[in-house]
Write an enzyme that holds these catalytic residues in place. Structure first.
Site, PDB file in Angstrom:
ATOM      1  N   HIS A 127      -0.052   4.037  -7.695  1.00  0.00           N
ATOM      2  CA  HIS A 127      -1.219   5.205  -7.435  1.00  0.00           C
ATOM      3  C   HIS A 127      -2.233   5.323  -8.349  1.00  0.00           C
ATOM      4  O   HIS A 127      -2.865   6.284  -8.774  1.00  0.00           O
ATOM      5  CB  HIS A 127      -0.249   6.684  -7.649  1.00  0.00           C
ATOM      6  CG  HIS A 127       0.792   6.998  -6.619  1.00  0.00           C
ATOM      7  ND1 HIS A 127       1.541   8.114  -6.481  1.00  0.00           N
ATOM      8  CD2 HIS A 127       1.205   6.389  -5.464  1.00  0.00           C
ATOM      9  CE1 HIS A 127       2.278   8.204  -5.523  1.00  0.00           C
ATOM     10  NE2 HIS A 127       2.029   6.938  -4.894  1.00  0.00           N
ATOM     11  N   LEU A 156       0.730  -1.192  -0.098  1.00  0.00           N
ATOM     12  CA  LEU A 156      -0.049  -0.077   0.040  1.00  0.00           C
ATOM     13  C   LEU A 156       0.975   1.290  -0.059  1.00  0.00           C
ATOM     14  O   LEU A 156       1.917   1.002   0.426  1.00  0.00           O
ATOM     15  CB  LEU A 156      -0.843   0.097   1.194  1.00  0.00           C
ATOM     16  CG  LEU A 156      -1.875  -1.076   1.380  1.00  0.00           C
ATOM     17  CD1 LEU A 156      -2.800  -0.974   2.659  1.00  0.00           C
ATOM     18  CD2 LEU A 156      -3.004  -1.180   0.115  1.00  0.00           C
ATOM     19  N   ASP A 157       0.419   2.258  -0.672  1.00  0.00           N
ATOM     20  CA  ASP A 157       0.993   3.435  -0.624  1.00  0.00           C
ATOM     21  C   ASP A 157       1.424   4.099   0.829  1.00  0.00           C
ATOM     22  O   ASP A 157       0.459   3.721   1.791  1.00  0.00           O
ATOM     23  CB  ASP A 157       0.513   4.542  -1.238  1.00  0.00           C
ATOM     24  CG  ASP A 157       0.380   4.503  -2.656  1.00  0.00           C
ATOM     25  OD1 ASP A 157       0.843   3.552  -3.227  1.00  0.00           O
ATOM     26  OD2 ASP A 157      -0.557   5.073  -3.335  1.00  0.00           O
ATOM     27  N   ARG A 158       2.451   4.665   1.176  1.00  0.00           N
ATOM     28  CA  ARG A 158       2.371   4.992   2.496  1.00  0.00           C
ATOM     29  C   ARG A 158       1.282   5.610   3.219  1.00  0.00           C
ATOM     30  O   ARG A 158       1.212   5.624   4.402  1.00  0.00           O
ATOM     31  CB  ARG A 158       3.990   6.044   2.690  1.00  0.00           C
ATOM     32  CG  ARG A 158       4.253   6.354   4.077  1.00  0.00           C
ATOM     33  CD  ARG A 158       5.684   7.014   4.081  1.00  0.00           C
ATOM     34  NE  ARG A 158       5.930   8.274   3.188  1.00  0.00           N
ATOM     35  CZ  ARG A 158       5.518   9.354   4.123  1.00  0.00           C
ATOM     36  NH1 ARG A 158       5.132   9.480   5.387  1.00  0.00           N
ATOM     37  NH2 ARG A 158       5.622  10.463   3.462  1.00  0.00           N
ATOM     38  N   THR A 196      -1.813   5.811   2.578  1.00  0.00           N
ATOM     39  CA  THR A 196      -2.686   4.666   2.316  1.00  0.00           C
ATOM     40  C   THR A 196      -2.966   3.793   3.395  1.00  0.00           C
ATOM     41  O   THR A 196      -1.976   3.136   3.755  1.00  0.00           O
ATOM     42  CB  THR A 196      -3.031   4.178   1.050  1.00  0.00           C
ATOM     43  OG1 THR A 196      -2.848   4.979  -0.065  1.00  0.00           O
ATOM     44  CG2 THR A 196      -4.124   3.149   0.982  1.00  0.00           C
TER      45      THR A 196
END
Length: 503
Positions: free
Chosen positions: A318, A221-223, A225
């Site tokens: 993203h 997961l994105d940081r 998110t």
């Protein structure tokens, strides 16, 4: 341990142990670790190697790496974390950045390399670091920065490392079995060590605080998110779920809060996405990008913003955030894709009035003016080097900009310590009994005081971010496979009557 290796002209991150016996702890920054007998100062011993002319410098062959991720107790003992003002913080600690000599460095001096590629610190800093015994070449302390680099040279730089704070929201374990561990990841917390983050990461927290080690990352997961994050305990389980991902058998469901009134009908976006910068983490819709697909369904609208469910059928970087920006409904508090840097329309319909380099500069400048570069985990130097590499290596893989993370700490450029302090450091060096003790003694003296004589970050006073600034309104709500189904509750900001929108 993590290393950046050169293989066939490419730069690859490798995880493993550099040597079997007597090696310093990988990625530990622990200068008190046992050292092999070869770890002594240059000139302290004589070596005989066939085929070398008198005075020529011997370079040992590269050491094979052990694949896989392994962090042990020696890594967890590097420092400690604590909670303060709604933030999780890490006490500064000593750390070794390491790299093999890049092909473009061969034949150049260390001074030339530092001058051209590691400009976050002035050259005087590297001279003083060398004199302090913090630079090693093939595990030998190097004082003279005029040494000419050769192929397979191995460099190590000991730095005083500062990590940005993350939200204090706990990492909650949703499920655990013999095969898997599933957690609810808080926003702002990276999955694995990267950039300036190491101890403030999911991998380190699980290993250090929950005794869950040797985990295999299934997805990321994105940081910024939050939500469902799965890890496999065995390689076989990891491969099995990877197969489900390749066969598009893994169902993913996200929820977010976006600007404006999102359409009531289901919306499908299939615009291709291109990575503008891997280092800074910026993407855009572009015809040359990779194909992808996201389906959106509106859940509610409160008069200002909408709660939307997102179903990504591909897994591009993203993807959800970029597609929402393209549709004209960016995530309310997205620190990248809902900013003025994208122009008056903020990227709606792919309309951007800047080229890639101008866009990157504008993004960093916008966050620098807001004193929020930690949200991006970048510095202006990151941007400068990333753009320089793109100009020098058109069409090449963008793994090269990551190389700047080796051999130097991340952080704003600062002046080095005052002359008086440097004299104190010099005096402490003169009391050392051998070259190999310089860094060790310095670490022992500064470990408790949390202040380092050469560290620019120690001289800066940075205001803490607000915990709310570390939460982005994008949450991984559910992951479902052929034999598992994991989900979390709706976050507070996704409730239908939620009104605390940002202006």
């Amino acid at each position: 341990m993590i290393r950046l290796l050169q293989r066939g002209g490419r730069f690859v991150v490798s995880f493993g142990i550099r040597s079997v016996s007597g090696a310093m702890s990988e990625l530990s920054g622990n200068s008190n670790a046992p050292k092999d007998e070869t770890n002594v100062g240059i000139g302290k011993r004589k070596r005989k190697h066939r085929g070398l002319d008198a005075g020529d410098r011997y370079v040992p062959p590269p050491v094979k790496r052990k694949p896989g991720i392994s962090f042990g107790e020696e890594h967890f003992r590097e420092t400690e974390s604590y909670l303060e003002n709604g933030l999780r913080k890490v006490r500064p600690y000593y750390f070794d950045f390491e790299t093999y000599c890049k092909g473009r460095w061969v034949g150049k001096t260390l001074l030339e390399v530092f001058s051209a590629e590691f400009r976050a610190e002035p050259l005087e800093y590297y001279r003083q670091a060398a004199q302090a015994g913090r630079l090693r070449l093939n595990e030998e302390i190097v004082r003279d920065l005029n040494v000419v680099l050769k192929n397979n040279d191995f460099l190590r730089n000991t730095v005083h490392r500062h990590e940005p704070p993350v939200t204090a929201q706990p990492l909650r374990i949703l499920a655990e079995s013999d095969e898997m561990v599933v957690v609810d990841k808080p926003s702002s917390l990276p999955v694995h060590p990267c950039g300036r983050f190491r101890h403030n990461t999911v991998i380190f927290i699980l290993g250090k605080e929950h005794n869950l080690k040797e985990l295999h990352t299934i997805h990321r997961l994105d940081r910024m998110t939050s939500g469902v994050l799965m890890f496999a305990k065995t390689l076989d389980v990891s491969k099995k779920i990877d197969e489900q991902v390749r066969e598009r058998q893994l169902e993913k469901e996200y929820v977010c809060r976006v600007c404006g009134e999102f359409p009531e009908e289901e919306v499908t976006c299939e615009e291709p996405i291109l990575v503008v910068s891997y280092k800074i983490g910026v993407c855009r819709v572009h015809s040359k990008g990779k194909p992808c697909k996201t389906v959106f369904q509106r859940l509610s609208y409160n008069g200002k913003s909408s709660v939307v469910k997102c179903f990504p059928y591909t897994g591009r970087t993203h993807q959800i955030r970029v597609h929402l920006q393209y549709l004209g409904h960016p995530i309310v508090n997205d620190p990248i894709y809902n900013t003025e840097s994208w122009g008056p329309s903020r990227g709606k319909g792919g309309s951007i009035d800047k080229n890639d380099e101008e866009l990157l500069r504008s993004l960093v400048e916008e966050h620098r003016s807001k004193n929020s570069l930690d949200v991006l985990d970048v510095t202006e130097e990151d941007l400068q080097l990333s753009i320089k590499r793109k100009s020098d290596d058109k069409g090449c893989s963008e793994t090269q900009p990551v190389a700047r993370e080796n051999l130097q700490k991340s952080g704003d450029s600062t002046n080095v310590e005052s002359p008086a302090a440097l004299k104190t450091l010099e005096a402490s060096r003169e009391n050392d009994q051998s070259d190999g003790e310089n860094v060790t003694n310095n670490v022992q003296e500064n470990k408790q005081g949390l202040r380092d004589l050469l560290c620019g970050e120690c001289k800066l006073i940075r205001p803490d971010p607000s915990p709310k600034d570390l939460v982005m309104y994008l949450h991984a709500l559910r992951y479902k496979g052929s034999d598992f189904d994991y989900s979390t509750e709706m976050p507070d900001w996704a409730q239908e009557d939620w009104q605390l929108d940002l202006k």
